[in-house]
Design an enzyme around this catalytic site. Structure first.
Site, mmCIF file in Angstrom:
data_model
loop_
_atom_site.group_PDB
_atom_site.id
_atom_site.type_symbol
_atom_site.label_atom_id
_atom_site.label_comp_id
_atom_site.label_asym_id
_atom_site.label_seq_id
_atom_site.Cartn_x
_atom_site.Cartn_y
_atom_site.Cartn_z
ATOM 1 N N CYS A 183 -9.605 -4.098 -10.278
ATOM 2 C CA CYS A 183 -9.063 -2.895 -9.641
ATOM 3 C C CYS A 183 -7.682 -3.132 -9.063
ATOM 4 O O CYS A 183 -7.172 -2.311 -8.311
ATOM 5 C CB CYS A 183 -10.031 -2.355 -8.601
ATOM 6 S SG CYS A 183 -10.398 -3.534 -7.297
ATOM 7 N N GLU A 212 -10.652 -11.553 -4.565
ATOM 8 C CA GLU A 212 -9.225 -11.406 -4.289
ATOM 9 C C GLU A 212 -8.686 -12.549 -3.444
ATOM 10 O O GLU A 212 -7.526 -12.571 -3.076
ATOM 11 C CB GLU A 212 -8.939 -10.056 -3.627
ATOM 12 C CG GLU A 212 -9.743 -9.760 -2.387
ATOM 13 C CD GLU A 212 -9.451 -8.365 -1.806
ATOM 14 O OE1 GLU A 212 -8.433 -7.758 -2.156
ATOM 15 O OE2 GLU A 212 -10.258 -7.893 -0.985
ATOM 16 N N ASP A 233 -4.167 -8.807 -4.076
ATOM 17 C CA ASP A 233 -4.251 -9.878 -3.080
ATOM 18 C C ASP A 233 -4.398 -11.246 -3.730
ATOM 19 O O ASP A 233 -3.863 -12.234 -3.228
ATOM 20 C CB ASP A 233 -5.421 -9.619 -2.118
ATOM 21 C CG ASP A 233 -5.013 -8.647 -1.026
ATOM 22 O OD1 ASP A 233 -3.938 -8.846 -0.440
ATOM 23 O OD2 ASP A 233 -5.748 -7.688 -0.776
ATOM 24 N N HIS A 249 0.818 -1.216 0.000
ATOM 25 C CA HIS A 249 0.000 0.000 0.000
ATOM 26 C C HIS A 249 0.848 1.261 0.000
ATOM 27 O O HIS A 249 0.406 2.312 -0.461
ATOM 28 C CB HIS A 249 -1.023 -0.047 1.127
ATOM 29 C CG HIS A 249 -2.145 -0.982 0.790
ATOM 30 N ND1 HIS A 249 -2.159 -2.284 1.191
ATOM 31 C CD2 HIS A 249 -3.231 -0.809 -0.015
ATOM 32 C CE1 HIS A 249 -3.233 -2.870 0.691
ATOM 33 N NE2 HIS A 249 -3.902 -2.003 -0.042
HETATM 34 C C1 PEP Z 1 -6.375 -5.768 -4.454
HETATM 35 O O1 PEP Z 1 -6.166 -6.525 -3.510
HETATM 36 O O2 PEP Z 1 -6.096 -6.040 -5.630
HETATM 37 C C2 PEP Z 1 -6.974 -4.445 -4.238
HETATM 38 C C3 PEP Z 1 -7.351 -3.696 -5.253
HETATM 39 O O3 PEP Z 1 -7.109 -3.974 -2.977
HETATM 40 P P1 PEP Z 1 -5.903 -3.580 -2.023
HETATM 41 O O4 PEP Z 1 -4.701 -3.293 -2.879
HETATM 42 O O5 PEP Z 1 -6.346 -2.366 -1.268
HETATM 43 O O6 PEP Z 1 -5.711 -4.760 -1.142
HETATM 44 MG MG MG Z 2 -6.999 -6.341 -1.561
#
Ligand code: PEP
Ligand code: MG
Length: 582
Positions: free
Chosen positions: A505, A434, A458, A192
């Protein structure tokens, strides 16, 4: 001049002075040499940090003692004794004076000596004291380093931050007007911290082992976030070379931004929704300037970070409403609280776990803390009266969670109705796919929700058993691994088979070569960091849908991730050379 290679996580080039920021998480600090006139100031800083740490510990001890009794608070008495140890205090002051170094380095060096001495003692009780020293040492170092953040705020001009680590909450609090770029020693491509680098739209590199020890405040460095290269104390020729590369990057970005008003549509008219991932509502202008059509993922957990109290329903309502209104008529998908893994909030005392990525996080946390969950759902529902809002649940592993979440949502709806608040009664609800079980059972999950969004960050972590935060194994974190692309294909087909739309996403769709593949699999929506959108749009507008479908089918047949990726890159080159050159 020295060059280092890391993992480029946010593109662009920055050249500037370094500001070394210590996270307080590691006792392995670089030596910060100070002038003779600063020595008394460093001793005073150390003494102030001792006092502050003492006050904090006394507060915790009092609270614990009231809540669970004297005995459990004894550990903090041991911490206080360490802080009062005259030998330790004098040792630190000696190191500051004799070696003319900053307080945090002197303290860390003395603490390391204590660790060594204690670990050689043949006494179990004394050995256990090491963990007390470590705990209290981290707290004190945190206080010393916390001051550094203040030092950064007071600093005039822009700097490049170098740190062993930056937590997502540290990164979220960086001021874009002060920070040109950042470099860390740890972190993977989809951590993140990396994602926040992209949302700040500053060049960023993670995973450069031991670079902090090579840097001193005020060194000049180059950060090339596109290629993951750092150059320390570059010569003029190198500065010129990177400057012109930076100019090319800005030129291409400006060029592609001109597509902002055009749809993400293939040459033969297949339309894809191209939306943005955001963390804060102040990113909205950037969504527009890069041509995003709405928000495909609003990561709301940052609301809960860098504060000591939980956000209220009203506060959340106002923020969600602002995004909904500004984006109208485009959709805004609000993902409910996804804390845990690498994201923590001080207002929520989530206990330390052995495997935080597999632990009590996201929807699992929300379903046990329904008070917090319902507050957020009420805020989203109320804001839904002002725009096109949708709800998305993170970390769905099975049908149970969707049903349990639906119950809480229904309770929130009933309450709001009773209280007379307007809201969209038919608000659409989706699940992130995910977790491998969700992808594998996507045919059954599809019957329970209105849409899917593939969270590939994930998904890759869990399918390939690779920690997304760990730079050491980042080389095998492979988005195009056959297992991943098959699961994506399966999820899209299952979603469509049940008449629901499927988006993506995760960070992998920021790569235009991979975006082509997703389009060819029939994806309905792609959501990515605002900065990534122009290139994805360019790729989509350069291909025929029929060709993308053929490319995708051929890609599915390869045996290795590298073969898939090389093939996709080659195909992208065929349709749009300029995206590959960069
Ligand atoms: C993911 O896991 O791909 C996602 C978009 O959410 P995050 O990166 O916040 O875990
Ligand atoms: Mg995620």
């Amino acid at each position: 001049m020295k060059e280092y290679q890391g993992i480029g996580v946010s593109p662009g080039v920055a050249i500037g002075k370094v500001f070394v920021l210590h996270s307080g998480e590691s006792f392995n600090l670089p030596k910060r040499v100070v002038g003779p006139e600063q020595i008394s100031n460093e001793i005073a800083r150390f003494e102030e940090a001792l006092t502050r740490t003492r006050t904090e510990i006394l507060g915790i001890r009092r609270k614990l003692s009231d809540q669970i009794g004297r005995e459990s608070s004894d550990i903090f008495t041991a911490h206080l004794l360490i802080l009062e140890d005259r030998t330790l205090i004098e040792d630190v002051i000696e190191v500051i004076k004799n070696e003319r170094v900053g307080a945090e380095y002197a303290f860390a060096a003395v603490i390391q000596r204590y660790f060594q001495a204690f670990s050689q003692i043949n006494d179990e009780y004394l050995k256990e004291r090491i963990s007390d020293i470590r705990d209290v040492g981290k707290r004190l170092l945190g206080n010393l380093c916390g001051e550094e953040k203040k030092r950064l705020e007071e600093f005039q001009g822009k700097v490049i931050i170098a740190s062993h680590d930056l937590s997502p909450s540290d990164t979220a609090s960086l001021d874009k007007n002060k920070v040109l770029a950042f470099v860390t020693e740890i972190g993977g491509p989809t951590s993140h911290t990396a994602i926040l680098g992209r949302s700040l739209e500053i060049p960023a590199i993670v995973g450069i082992d031991k670079i902090v020890n090579e840097l001193q405040d005020d060194d000049t460095i180059i950060v090339d976030g596109t290629h993951g290269v750092v150059v320390i104390n570059p010569d003029q020729h190198t500065i010129d070379k990177f400057n012109s590369q930076g100019d090319r990057f800005v030129q291409l970005t400006n060029e592609l931004d001109k597509l902002r008003e055009l749809p993400a549509e293939t040459l033969d008219g297949k339309r894809i929704i191209l939306s943005a991932n955001i963390e804060f509502h102040h990113e909205i202008p950037s969504v527009f300037s890069h041509g995003g059509e709405g928000v495909g993922l609003y990561r709301t957990e940052y609301f809960y970070m860098n504060r000591t109290t939980l956000p209220t329903e009203q506060e959340q309502y106002e923020a969600y409403r602002k995004v909904a209104e500004t984006m109208h008529p485009h959709q805004v998908i609000i993902r409910t609280l996804d804390l845990g893994g690498d994201k923590f909030a001080s207002s929520l005392e989530i206990p330390h776990e052995m495997n935080p990525s597999l632990g009590w996080r996201a929807i699992r946390f929300c379903l046990m803390r329904k008070d917090i969950f319902k507050t957020q759902l009420r805020a989203i529902l109320r804001a839904s009266a002002h725009g096109n809002l949708k709800i998305m649940y993170p970390m769905i592993a099975s049908v149970y969670e969707i049903r349990a979440a639906r119950e809480v949502l229904n309770e929130a709806k009933t309450e709001l109705e009773r209280e007379g608040f307007p809201f969209n009664k038919d608000i659409r609800v989706g699940a992130m796919v995910e977790i491998p079980s969700a992808a594998l059972a996507s045919d059954v999950l599809a019957k329970e929700v209105d849409f899917f969004s593939l969270g590939t960050n994930d998904l890759i972590q869990y399918v390939l058993a690779i920690d997304r935060m760990n730079e050491k194994i980042a080389y095998i974190y492979e988005p195009t691994h056959p297992a991943i692309i098959r699961l994506i294909d399966m999820t899209i087909r299952n979603g469509h088979g049940h008449n629901i739309w499927v988006g993506s996403c995760g960070e992998m769709s920021s790569d235009p070569a991979i975006a082509l593949f997703l389009v060819g699999l029939g994806i309905d929506e792609i959501s990515a960091s605002p900065v990534a959108l122009p290139k994805i749009k360019k790729a989509i507008r350069s291909v025929r849908y029929a060709d993308a479908c053929e490319i995708a089918q051929r890609a599915l047949a390869f045996h290795t991730g590298k073969e898939v990726y090389d093939f996709l890159k080659e195909k992208l080159k065929g349709v749009c050379q300029e995206l590959v050159d960069e």
